[in-house]
Design a protein around this motif. Sequence first.
Motif, mmCIF file in Angstrom:
data_model
loop_
_atom_site.group_PDB
_atom_site.id
_atom_site.type_symbol
_atom_site.label_atom_id
_atom_site.label_comp_id
_atom_site.label_asym_id
_atom_site.label_seq_id
_atom_site.Cartn_x
_atom_site.Cartn_y
_atom_site.Cartn_z
ATOM 1 N N GLU A 145 0.925 -1.267 0.130
ATOM 2 C CA GLU A 145 -0.061 0.020 0.140
ATOM 3 C C GLU A 145 0.897 1.240 -0.065
ATOM 4 O O GLU A 145 0.435 2.215 -0.669
ATOM 5 C CB GLU A 145 -1.038 0.159 1.192
ATOM 6 C CG GLU A 145 -2.029 -1.097 1.237
ATOM 7 C CD GLU A 145 -2.936 -0.971 2.392
ATOM 8 O OE1 GLU A 145 -2.582 -0.077 3.140
ATOM 9 O OE2 GLU A 145 -3.590 -2.008 2.396
ATOM 10 N N GLN A 155 2.190 1.528 -3.673
ATOM 11 C CA GLN A 155 1.218 1.944 -4.197
ATOM 12 C C GLN A 155 0.791 3.745 -4.385
ATOM 13 O O GLN A 155 0.873 4.278 -5.177
ATOM 14 C CB GLN A 155 -0.213 1.301 -4.021
ATOM 15 C CG GLN A 155 -1.273 1.644 -4.985
ATOM 16 C CD GLN A 155 -2.244 2.208 -4.275
ATOM 17 O OE1 GLN A 155 -2.446 2.455 -2.993
ATOM 18 N NE2 GLN A 155 -3.453 2.759 -5.090
ATOM 19 N N GLU A 156 0.594 4.084 -2.918
ATOM 20 C CA GLU A 156 0.165 5.353 -2.809
ATOM 21 C C GLU A 156 1.419 6.391 -3.447
ATOM 22 O O GLU A 156 1.267 7.401 -3.781
ATOM 23 C CB GLU A 156 0.024 5.674 -1.441
ATOM 24 C CG GLU A 156 -1.290 5.043 -0.890
ATOM 25 C CD GLU A 156 -1.653 5.160 0.649
ATOM 26 O OE1 GLU A 156 -0.924 6.260 1.238
ATOM 27 O OE2 GLU A 156 -2.787 5.020 0.930
ATOM 28 N N SER A 189 -10.400 -5.807 -1.276
ATOM 29 C CA SER A 189 -10.723 -4.963 0.177
ATOM 30 C C SER A 189 -11.968 -5.768 0.692
ATOM 31 O O SER A 189 -11.965 -5.767 2.100
ATOM 32 C CB SER A 189 -10.995 -3.805 0.005
ATOM 33 O OG SER A 189 -12.239 -3.228 -0.512
#
Length: 375
Positions: A178, A181-182, A277
Amino acid sequence: MLDLILFDVDGVLLSEERYFDASALTVWEMLYSQKYLGIRSENFSPDPVEEEIRRIRKELFIDDQVLSLMKSYGINANWDMVYLSFSHQLIVLLQQLLPEHRVEIEHIITKEITRESIEKIASLLKNKTIQIDYASFLEDFSTGPSQNQSILYYLNNVAEKRLGIKTDVFSPTSLLWEICQETFQEWYLGDQLVPESIGRETYQSGKKGFLSNEIPIVPPERIAETLEMLRNKGIKLGIGTGRPTIETIIPLREMGLLSYFDPERIITASHVLDAESRFPHRAPMAKPHPFCYIKGWLGLQQDDEQVIDFQINPSDAKKLMIVGDSVADYLAAKEIGCCFAATLTGLTGQEARGKFEELQADFIVNDMTEIPSIL
């Protein structure tokens, strides 16, 4: 008779070059910025000039050999490419801290790797003489797993081999993934669009973004002419892409191409992340998993759980064509049982012909404008 054609975007409609640039810059930032590992004394800038971008990508991906190797394993999403590349360099760096910091490293490598973990590693690396070896990726993954997304989990094998520590911390559902990715999104979208995309300001401000600097594979008017010809044959058109929604809609709209696609059949990485998710035990669902293409077949309103478990019957599969440039697209089409047309406009260009011939792709075209001729 075909009912539906689903197009990949990168390497088919739009060039992947800026995505690869953003991937390299993301790994570079996470290695050298003081907000991440902060190794060596290299001056980090969130706004590098074009010459610097070319240098960074060339060095980090070894003249794109690293990208080509990841593509050969069916890795198509730039988020996964960033995660693989950075995580591997992280393992190589941790190896250099052994045996002096073995206890700390074992604690870090067997827990979720967070921003706090990265800060701890940065403190261990401080004032140490560190060797950066980008080419070691080619060595460690040249004999990796078979062509599927298990290469993301194979990082655990590399960690055990290099560190002598058994772990399962590396996965596409991890916190480190994550973070990668961000950080990629910050580079690609820039400061202005990041809040809308990921719900916060840029962690490291000053990034202009690449979204307004997209490059079409062929002139937009030729793409539009091709799409119009296909629609006139009564074929519905859709998209199955590893791009998030915002990065798909904006450039296609600006180029006058968005209206050719059925809005119910524009499936992006945003939809994949939503599904993951909701059903984390079924992840990963990025290509080569066929989720985005099956959802494109069924329509955006179809419930994700039904999409995950849906099997297209053979007679219906013959009514679907997937147009892509990567092994990941081919593997997804093979899983579905539908027709696959490979375009030679991806990372390796015409060199990909041999690979697609070996895989026995249904069609191989120079670019997407040749699709009407093969029908």
